[in-house]
Each structure stands twice: as C-alpha cells, then as structure tokens.
Write an enzyme that holds these catalytic residues in place. Structure first.
Site, PDB file in Angstrom:
ATOM      1  CG  ASP A 294      -2.188   0.878   0.919  1.00  0.00           C
ATOM      2  OD1 ASP A 294      -2.122   1.735   0.005  1.00  0.00           O
ATOM      3  OD2 ASP A 294      -3.206   0.729   1.609  1.00  0.00           O
TER       4      ASP A 294
HETATM    5  C1  BGC Z   1      -5.083   3.086   0.066  1.00  0.00           C
HETATM    6  C2  BGC Z   1      -5.151   2.070  -1.031  1.00  0.00           C
HETATM    7  C3  BGC Z   1      -5.054   2.765  -2.372  1.00  0.00           C
HETATM    8  C4  BGC Z   1      -3.754   3.515  -2.426  1.00  0.00           C
HETATM    9  C5  BGC Z   1      -3.494   4.211  -3.740  1.00  0.00           C
HETATM   10  C6  BGC Z   1      -3.884   3.980  -0.071  1.00  0.00           C
HETATM   11  O1  BGC Z   1      -3.940   5.020   0.812  1.00  0.00           O
HETATM   12  O2  BGC Z   1      -5.074   2.442   1.321  1.00  0.00           O
HETATM   13  O3  BGC Z   1      -6.341   1.343  -0.928  1.00  0.00           O
HETATM   14  O4  BGC Z   1      -5.175   1.850  -3.410  1.00  0.00           O
HETATM   15  O5  BGC Z   1      -3.754   4.483  -1.391  1.00  0.00           O
HETATM   16  O6  BGC Z   1      -4.282   5.316  -3.904  1.00  0.00           O
END
Ligand code: BGC
Length: 763
Positions: A294
């Site tokens: 993530d």
């Molecule tokens: C989120 C993810 C997301 C990623 C990219 C993160 O803060 O937890 O679910 O895909 O950002 O935007």
C-alpha cells in the site's frame, strides 16, 4: 512524505503523440509462453533495471512538462532510464501515452509501464459505493458494473485497478467500511470474485480489461476501535476463518495482483509479514501474480518501529514477498545496494520482477504498450448513455427498504403534495461517494431531481434544505467542515412539511464522511440533522426517511419516528432516479443489508456471525453477556430488507439427513410471492456447527440465491451441502470438515429462526 491525489493533467502541447502508434512496440516482445517470455526479458536486465520494475511512482508530478523540483527531475530521469515499473494516478489516454512514450523512446529495454488507479466504483460513470452495491446481493450485476468501470478506465489509459477491497469489516466506525462488501466472509468472497471477473474479463490482454488487485492483505478492516490504520489483533483462527477466505477466493479466481495492508497484525506489520505474504499467499496458495505494497507502507515499517531505516525496511519487505513499492522510496533507495552486498539474494528480486513482467505480458503491454491509449475510444466510452443505464440498474438494486409502516410506500398516483426536505435532498455531489475516480463534481442526479422525474405529473413537489451539512473544501484528503449550529432553515422546512401529504426527508452523511481516514466515534447524524428530523417528523406523520451514507449509522431514534425508511447509500451517477423509481413503485426494492445496523454505536463491532460466549443467553441475574442499557441485537440485522410484496417460506426439505465424505445433501425450500407486486427475494442459507474443535459462529452465511417472483408465483430453491461448505480452519491448523451435527437455516435474513439439522460423518 506528503501526499497528493491530483491526477497528472498537464501535457505540454506538441509532446503528445497524435495517435496510438502500434508500430512503436518495444524490442523485447519475444515469443513463447508467458513464463518463457518473462524469463527471456529477465535475462537481459541489469540489477538496476530489475529493481526499477519494483518501483511504483505517483503521477501527481508533471512527467510531461518541465519538472521543477530536484526530486521531480530525478524521478523523470529514472522513468526515462527504465527504472520505474509503473505509475499510479496518471489518467487519460493522452497522459498515459505520453508517460509510456518517455519509457519506450528512452529506456534501454523498453519495458512498458503499468498504469494503476483506484477505480473503486466506477471511473467516470459512478456506480454505488461497494458496500451499497453489495446490498444488491446480485453477483451478475456486480460483475457487470466492474466490467463497465474497466472499460471506461481502460479507454483512459489505465490497465490496473486497486480494487476490489475485500476486507471483512464489522465496525461501522471505520470509514472504509464503505469500500468493501460488509461483515461476512462468504459474501465478501463471492462478491470479490464477481468484481475480479468483471475487471479482468476472460482475457486480460483485451484492450478493455484491466488487472484487479485484492486488497488489503490482511486484517485492515479489523482496526482496533474502528480507527483507520490502527493496530490489529486477531488470532490465527479468526485470521483463517474470517479474514482470509475472500483473499483465497480472489487468488483462486486468478486475480493479477495483491496489495499488502498498512496495519500490523499481532505485532507484525502486514508489509513485513513473511508468513502471510510469502508462505500463505505465494507458497501455500501457489498464487503467481505480483504483490504491491500500500502507499508508502514499506517506508512506514520505520514508524511502525520494526525497521530503523529504509535499508532495513526494504530487507524486511522483500523477504516478506512484497514485489512492488508504492511511493515508499524504499526499494529505489536501498535495494540495489542490499543485493550487491549479498544481504538479499538476487533470486528474490528475480522472482518479484518475473511476477511483474508476467502481468505486463498478460495485459498485452509488450505487444502494444499504447493499447490502452486511444482518445477516440475514450470519448465514446466515458459516461456513455449505455454506461449510465447500468449505473441506474445497479443503483435501483442496491436500495434497501428498512421500514414501511402502513405501506406508506410506494407513494400512490393520487398523492397531491410532497415536501422534499433535507441537506442531502438537492445534493448532486454526495451521491458520487468517496473514491470517485474521475467522476465530475456535482454530476449525479439528486434525490430531488429523481423525485421530480418520477412523481405523478399532478403532484406538487416543494423543497426546503432545512440545514446545511458540510461546508468548505470537500475532497479525498481534506477534513470536513460540518455545520453544527445553523437551524435558521428549520421554519421553512416545518411549514412545507405541515402542508404536504407526505414528506421525503433526505439525511445522512456527506460523501466525504466515509472512506479512507474517515473514522468516526459517533455514527449518528452530523450537524443539526437530528433536530431537523425531529422537527419534520413532528410536523408530518407521513414522513419517509431516505438515508444517504457509506456506513451503518445510529438511526435508532429517527427510525422509530418515521413511517418509511429507505437505505440509499451513495448510489452514484443515477442516485436520484433510482430513489425516484423506488418511491413511486416503478421498481420494487430488493436490496438486503450486507452489514448490521446497530442500536447504538457502543455495540460496535456488531455482526451477526458472532460466537456464543459460553455464558447463559439471558436471565434474572446480570451475569450474562449483555449491556445494561441497550439490547445485544442489531436494529436492522445482516441480510435484512423489505419488499413491496411478501414472500412466504415453506418448510426446509432435506433429501437425506446425514452425509459422509464425498457425499452431499440437497436442501430445498419453496418460496411464494403472496403479495400483489412482482419482486425479488434473496433466499439465504445459514449453518451452525453445533460441536467443533474450536468455537464457531452462531450462524454463518453459506449460500444464497436471488430470485424473481411474479405475484402468486412459487419457486423451489435447491442448495447443495457438501464438505466444502462445512470445512473450516480447525484446531489442527488446517481446513477440514469435522464430523458432527449442523443446524441449517434458510430464510430472508440472518435473524431467521426456522431451522432443521443434519449430520456429517467422516469415513
Ligand atoms: C489506500 C489504497 C489505495 C492507495 C493508492 C492507499 O492510501 O489504502 O487502498 O489503493 O492508497 O491510492
């Protein structure tokens, strides 16, 4: 690290290639199986190029224009050198092509970029937020909306979505509950598979399918006290029996990628959890895709307190099995050195890079790196009327009728005057929900517009906002400014309510009250909405409340006062039309709750598939598991939803009352539509394992079927019970079916009490 969610927009005039040029393919498109192709590319790569594939950059910096900051310039140079594997948040056919061109025309090996984006419930056309759409219990529909979302995204240059989220979540305080399929592992699993099929289609290399991502692996939905990103403490059995099943189903369904979670799990941050990411996912499940962290989660191993610096964080994450670093800056800073110093074996890097290359081959990027960049398709596909039709269908099917006293709904043709009241009634933006990708602000059909579109012509519609909900900047990252005081609009609202035959009161949450980083300790109505609801229900007894929200809310007080209650979530582009069709009986509501609605926030986490505590279920003395001030059960339970018609259930029939290894039992029930309107019922099957090696939930959803019945029509629904259905992660630390008796419930919600039982004997 600062974070921007802006999407790359600026292309310098003249730098964009005028059309997709299939001739501009790379030099490394070998023939043979994907495996052989990936191997042959890998063999050509330097260590720097390999590590580059493991780096995912955010595209908010201007790759196509003059990069001003030193960091930006460095990133641009890395991109041109082929030391970046993919980008996120770069959107549009023109922008993705331009970024791709920088790689294809400047890098040594011309390995195409993969473009990722959070296409969570639509790209331009918005479908209901995932929790809302899960209320449809309609797997075909969810596959279809994911298909449309994929088509739109693919037409805009995206070939990888960070969806579906399959984190089982039982805590309404957690803002991201809106992004998943609710509290049940089985429902999450089947919905995840439907969405993956929708995104990926049958052929990932088609120009209109995109790679999906199973996230967040794992346990993210169990954040303590519902506070986003918080510590997670779950035992091994809970992990395997509740959290992992949707992920296993996603892996088995061939999801192209996984994403590691932000949280720690029993002391080990998920992005450093070797057991989870490598042993379970890659070894035991034999899954072949690639695993991305993530956002910044690898560098966050430092504040987690398990790594002193990016070097150590990189070592932990690579060994754990995280193949790509999303905007963490760890791999790019430390990985080459770690390998050169023999602190990380190069075969781990090779494995990660091969996984990434395989997905790029599967997407067809090596055949044509620009295959997703076509302005013509983009123009035709985005927000087309066909796509909006699908959005309307999904929106209608996601609405849940929670209360209908005196059959106030559907509103009849002879109604003369309706007052539409509430801060969300005329709101054309909130229905788009959070995680709205490229939806245009204020583009949804509001409830007020939907009512005007569907009310009988002779009916007068009046409208008063009554109060504001949120003011100021409203976007993915900004805190919300809730209006807590202004009641100056109440008098007008009350006066209209008094004069009306019926009131439609539209209240709930602003779109940005739920979603990432939007946890709440209070899940009641924000601002002055509760007072407004009190004043309006006092002024007119024929009030129907339309709720707009991304999480279960504490609506106990108002639910008791209104005659009708419609749960409408955030339904997307066609929100208002869907609500209009339901209010006026053009569509008979068929949604069922994918999550329990509490009586009070203090019950959270609240879920139907709880364990029996061992203590008595009730009694005169206080020593049983309960609250002294509120009941244990939900206000509206999981699986619940009313219809404008009535469905009668016959007795459950079993073709035998026991089965053995390899055998099955058929359970059948006849459901009859005894009302006057055609409608859809979700026939739900729950099991309870009476005696097992570990404690088991009092009920577990194991199968369901959504059926359509004309008035007077009866249908027999059959379910096959087999070993798979009764298997679980036992005290022996493996999935197996234990012999014993099972209670079997079939009915219209998790509150069903009609049961029979059967036995399983192992042989
Ligand atoms: C989120 C993810 C997301 C990623 C990219 C993160 O803060 O937890 O679910 O895909 O950002 O935007």
């Amino acid at each position: 690290m600062t974070r921007t969610r802006q999407v790359l927009m600026g292309c310098l005039a003249g730098t964009v290639l005028s059309a997709c040029n299939p001739g501009t393919t790379n030099a490394t498109a070998p023939s043979g199986s994907t495996e052989q192709k990936a191997d042959s590319v890998l063999a050509l790569m330097t260590l720097g190029e390999k590590v580059g594939q493991m780096v995912l950059y955010n595209g908010s910096w201007d790759v196509t224009g003059p990069a001003t900051g030193t960091d930006d310039r460095k990133k641009l140079e890395k991109l041109k050198k082929g030391h970046v594997g993919g980008m996120l948040n770069v959107t549009s056919a023109a922008n993705t092509r331009e970024a791709q061109r920088l790689v294809m025309e400047n890098s040594r090996l011309k390995i195409p970029l993969i473009f990722g984006y959070d296409v969570i419930h639509g790209y331009r056309t918005m479908f209901p937020v995932p929790l809302g759409e899960s209320a449809s219990w309609d797997l075909e529909l969810m596959q279809k909306t994911a298909r449309v979302a994929a088509r739109e995204a693919a037409a805009a240059g995206i070939n990888w979505t960070f969806a579906p989220m399959m984190d089982v979540s039982r805590d309404a305080r957690w803002g991201r509950i809106m992004e998943g399929a609710g509290e049940d592992p089985y429902l999450n699993a089947v919905i995840a598979v439907a969405r993956i099929r929708g995104f990926q289609g049958d052929d990932l290399s088609a120009a209109n399918t995109i790679a999906a991502c199973a996230k967040h692996f794992a346990g993210y939905g169990f954040a303590e006290a519902g506070r986003d990103y918080n510590t997670v403490n779950i035992g091994e059995h809970e992990l395997h029996n509740t959290i992992l099943p949707p992920f296993r189903a996603a892996a088995d369904a061939g999801v192209a990628t996984f994403m590691s979670a932000f949280n720690d799990l029993d002391g080990i941050p998920a992005s450093a959890d070797r057991k989870l990411q490598r042993e379970i996912l890659k070894d035991t499940w034999n899954w072949k895709g690639f695993n991305v962290s993530d956002w910044g989660a690898i560098a966050e191993l430092i504040p987690h307190g398990v790594a002193a610096d990016k070097v150590q964080a990189t070592g932990l994450a690579v060994r754990a099995g995280i193949d790509m670093d999303m905007e963490g800056g760890a791999y790019e800073e430390a990985l080459v050195q770690l390998v050169e110093e023999h602190k990380i074996p190069e075969n781990l890097i090779d494995d990660a890079v091969k996984r990434i290359l395989r997905v790029k081959f599967d997407l067809g990027l090596f055949d044509d790196p620009y295959r997703y960049c076509n302005e013509e398709t983009e123009k035709q596909e985005l927000y087309s009327s066909e796509n909006r039709q699908v959005a309307l269908e999904a929106a209608k099917k996601s609405i849940v009728l929670l209360k209908n006293n005196g059959n106030i709904l559907p509103l009849g043709n002879n109604i003369r005057n309706i007052a539409v009241i509430g801060p969300l009634a005329g709101d054309k933006d909130s229905p788009l929900g959070n995680w709205r990708a490229q939806a245009e602000a204020n583009s949804a059909v509001s409830v007020l517009e939907g009512i005007r579109n569907h009310a009988p012509e002779s009916c007068e519609i009046t409208y008063a906002k009554g109060a504001d909900l949120a003011a100021g900047t409203r976007n993915f990252l900004s805190p919300l400014d809730i209006n807590d005081e202004d009641t100056s609009g109440f008098a007008e609202a009350v006066s209209l309510a008094r004069k009306a035959d019926a009131v439609i009161l539209v209240v709930g949450e602003d779109a940005f009250q739920s979603g990432e980083g939007r946890s709440q300790a209070d899940i009641g109505f924000a601002g002055v909405q509760q007072q407004l609801a009190d004043a309006v229900t006092e002024a007119n007894k024929n009030t129907v409340m339309v709720l707009m929200n991304g999480r279960p809310m504490d609506i106990t007080d108002s639910a008791g006062k209104v005659k009708g209650l419609l749960e409408s979530w955030f339904l997307g582009s066609e929100h208002g039309n869907a609500v209009g069709e339901v209010l006026f009986g053009k569509y008979n509501p068929s949604g069922r709750l994918p999550v329990s609605f509490p009586r009070h926030v203090g019950q959270e986490p609240l879920y139907y598939n709880r364990k029996s505590t061992g203590r008595p279920e009730g009694g005169e003395q206080v020593t049983y598991s309960h609250y002294t001030d509120v009941a244990n059960d939900a206000l509206f339970p999981f699986g619940f939803g009313l219809s404008y018609t009535h469905f009668a259930y016959g007795n459950i029939q079993l073709n035998r009352d026991s089965f053995t290894t390899g055998g099955t039992i058929m359970a059948s029930v006849t459901v009859t539509n005894t009302g006057k309107m055609a409608g859809e019922e979700v026939v739900q099957l729950y099991l309870h394992d009476e005696v097992a090696s570990i404690t088991r939930p009092v009920k577990m959803l194991k199968a369901f079927e959504k059926i359509h019945l004309e008035p007077g029509e009866a249908r027999t629904v059959d379910f096959v019970i087999d070993e798979d259905m009764i298997s679980f992660y036992t005290i022996n630390r493996k999935w197996e079916a234990e012999p014993g008796r099972f209670r079997l419930y079939i009915g219209s919600s998790s509150a069903e009490t009609d049961a029979t039982s059967f036995e399983f004997r192992s042989e």
